[in-house]
Design a protein around this motif. Structure first.
Motif, short mmCIF file in Angstrom:
data_model
loop_
_atom_site.label_atom_id
_atom_site.label_comp_id
_atom_site.label_asym_id
_atom_site.label_seq_id
_atom_site.Cartn_x
_atom_site.Cartn_y
_atom_site.Cartn_z
N ARG A 20 40.52 40.81 40.74
CA ARG A 20 39.51 39.80 40.60
C ARG A 20 38.50 39.81 41.56
O ARG A 20 38.76 39.97 42.84
N LEU A 40 31.07 32.07 39.96
CA LEU A 40 31.79 33.13 38.98
C LEU A 40 32.26 32.28 37.69
O LEU A 40 32.01 32.98 36.66
N ARG A 44 31.04 33.45 33.72
CA ARG A 44 31.99 33.92 32.77
C ARG A 44 31.72 34.27 31.50
O ARG A 44 30.72 33.45 30.99
N GLY A 137 35.70 38.42 34.82
CA GLY A 137 35.63 38.15 36.16
C GLY A 137 36.44 39.23 37.06
O GLY A 137 36.70 38.78 38.13
#
Length: 621
Positions: A20, A40, A44, A137
């Motif tokens: 991640r 983030l 997405r 992600g």
């Protein structure tokens, strides 16, 4: 992650564990987003390319230009996010980052990370580094250095297909919001040339033009260039430049221009404004390409300044840490000084090391070529040495020491100077760019003093054509020329010394395993048609830090031996190159991937015995 490649791996590497991506955080906030704070989560569904850069770094500027076409072709699926991670103290100033984003035409969101928070979260070790994050992600690739955009675009196409089929790809406009344009006659000018008629010619870098000013340094006489990026010859309105910088007057009265992002030299006729390309192919020079030959058939790399010295034109080739020469009579170019290794090493011209030379000036007696070597914060010079040339250093110690300190040259400090100007008394004025100052070095006394402060990123200067002891300075970040009277007494400045704020990596004394991680991108293989496809060069500052393992080789893994007491510090200089080619096609395209690392290290009994450096791929330990 696989070990560094010494032979071609299988074309379908094993699936890696998914990692991640850490959040993007920075104390300076976001630019080019219209005031929005990105995360983030907000990205997405997009393919995100995180570009760790700093605006002093020529390799970072190369990557900005490499990314432009990819951004345009994949504008509905890809978001490039710049994370500005400073080396110099000046680069941690928010206003300076704002200026740099405009100066270099950055058209994507930029996170100002003055404390290197995101840099540390992503374990980045070098400028530039590119990290690719998929629409869900997860980190899927990491690349350090230049030459990777072709591979990244192939990965982008794969991710578009994969996540388009899964329904996890979100198409549409990205979060980029352009800033409001500002009306000024000049916009981040770079270099200036005093014309024989008393006027000035200025490289108006951000607007991709040359601007001719009257003797007052303010009134615009004319502009040369269409004002848009491009490489086109012709008259004043048809010619196109791409972030031009250095200017030099040739003996025949013509003007030579270092057209930096076009990797070219252009000749301009001052009487007509007609522009002609005389050197460079328009493509960037990479390792393995010819370093001499016909000027129009030989690639250059970010020429930043030019000067006529020793019957030839010298070129500050910032992009490869060298000085080249151009002979107008024979129409040829050649590498003259520097090895392409980045650092500060004196000696015979062919063995010297430079670090982004950016300013040139010929001494008043014609015996020296002064050089502003910006990344080492150094003032250096070239002089004849028998049948050849030699390189010497007047002020400066290396890549990571800088500041504002006057006094004996051995103790004096600059901060990323970009310009030098020879003065009539034999001394030299230095545009100490990141200190916002004009400094002076006197070879007769060996002393450095400060002539003026409160300038804003001075990048070049020339003596005023008329007598009177005045100097005209390019205040690049104030978008103007500023006329100053050379003072008889120095300005008193409190001494300040700095080292780069990058934390030193703790390594164990004795044997250290250097692993440069490189895996050819999907659809490519190592190019072994003409011999070894990889190269590794290792050295250290100070040299005694490295007891064994110095020098060049063809393997991307090497055991070196470090010497010194507990707590000793230094810098490991590692330069790696890998050549790959497409697996398919009768005439497969070839690609060069290269990067120089300067890794600050501290010897510790608790330190690591392995130092991984990712050129392309992901290190799995």
């Amino acid at each position: 992650m696989n070990d560094p490649a010494t032979s071609a791996p299988a074309s379908a590497p094993a699936r890696r564990p998914r990692v991640r991506a850490p959040e993007l955080t920075g104390a300076g906030g976001w630019l080019n987003t219209g005031g929005e704070q990105l995360s983030l989560a907000a990205l997405r569904g997009k393919i995100t390319i995180v570009d760790f850069w700093t605006f002093c770094c020529i390799n970072c500027l190369h990557v900005l230009d490499e990314l432009r076409e990819l951004e345009e072709r994949h504008s509905d699926t890809v978001v490039v996010v710049g994370v500005h991670s400073p080396k110099f103290v000046h680069e941690a100033e928010h206003a300076a980052v704002v200026d740099a984003v405009e100066r270099y035409g950055v058209e994507h969101p930029v996170l100002d990370d003055p404390e290197l928070a995101t840099w540390k979260q992503y374990a980045v070790r070098a400028w530039p580094t590119l990290v690719v994050i998929d629409p869900e992600g997860y980190v899927v690739a990491q690349h350090a250095g230049e030459g990777h955009v072709h591979a990244i675009e192939r990965l982008v196409e794969q991710l578009e297909a994969e996540h388009g089929a899964k329904g996890t790809l979100r198409r549409g406009d990205g979060p980029y919001v352009p800033p409001e344009p500002v009306a000024t006659d000049l916009r981040f000018p770079g270099k200036v040339l005093a014309l024989p008629d008393g006027g000035y010619l200025v490289s108006d870098t951000t607007r991709h033009q040359l601007v001719e000013l009257a003797a007052d340094g303010e009134t615009v006489r004319r502009r040369i260039g269409a004002g848009e990026r491009g490489l086109a010859d012709g008259g004043p309105e048809a010619a196109r430049f791409n972030e031009p910088q250095g200017l030099a007057l040739l003996p025949d009265g013509q003007v030579l221009v270092a057209d930096t992002v076009n990797h070219a030299l252009r000749r301009v006729d001052p009487s007509t404004g007609e522009t002609l390309t005389v050197a460079g192919t328009g493509q960037q020079w990479f390792q393995g390409a010819p370093a001499q030959g016909p000027a129009r058939e030989t690639a250059l790399s970010s020429p930043w300044d030019v000067a006529y010295f020793a019957d030839r034109v010298w070129i500050a080739m910032a992009g490869v840490h060298q000085l080249w020469t151009y002979d107008p009579a024979s129409g040829t170019v050649r590498a003259e000084a520097g090895t392409t290794n980045e650092g500060l090493v004196d000696g015979p011209a062919g063995e010297a090391w430079f670090a982004q030379p950016s300013g040139l000036a010929v001494s008043s007696d014609g015996t020296r070529l002064w050089v502003a070597d910006s990344e080492t914060s150094a003032l250096r010079w070239v002089e004849r040495d028998g049948e050849g040339f030699a390189v010497r250093t007047a002020v400066g110690t290396g890549l990571f020491d800088f500041g504002h300190r006057d006094g004996p040259a051995g103790q004096a400090l600059f901060q990323h100077p970009l310009g030098v100007t020879a003065l009539p008394d034999g001394s030299v004025a230095v545009c100490d760019t990141y200190n916002h100052a004009l400094r002076r070095y006197d070879p007769a006394t060996g002393e450095v003093s400060t002539l003026a402060t409160d300038l804003r990123e001075p990048s070049d200067a020339v003596l005023a054509p008329e007598a009177g002891g005045e100097i005209v300075v390019v205040e690049s970040a104030r978008h103007r020329l500023t006329r100053l009277r050379l003072p008889e007494d120095a300005v008193r400045v409190e001494a300040v010394a700095h080292r780069t704020q990058r934390a030193a990596t703790e390594v164990a004394p004795g044997v250290l395993r250097l692993d440069v991680v490189f895996q050819p991108p999907p659809g490519q293989k190592l190019d072994t048609r003409y011999g070894p496809s990889t190269r590794l060069i290792v050295s250290a500052t100070p040299p005694e830090l490295l007891a064994e393992g110095e020098g060049a080789g063809t393997e991307l893994r090497r055991e070196v031996r470090l010497a010194g007491a507990e707590g000793a510090e230094g810098v490991l200089h590692v330069s790696a190159m890998a050549a790959s080619c497409d697996e398919e096609g009768e005439y497969p395209a070839c690609h060069v991937h290269q990067q120089d690392w300067g890794v600050p290290v501290r010897l510790s009994g608790r330190g690591a015995d392995r130092l991984p450096l990712v050129l392309a791929g992901l290190d799995e330990g």
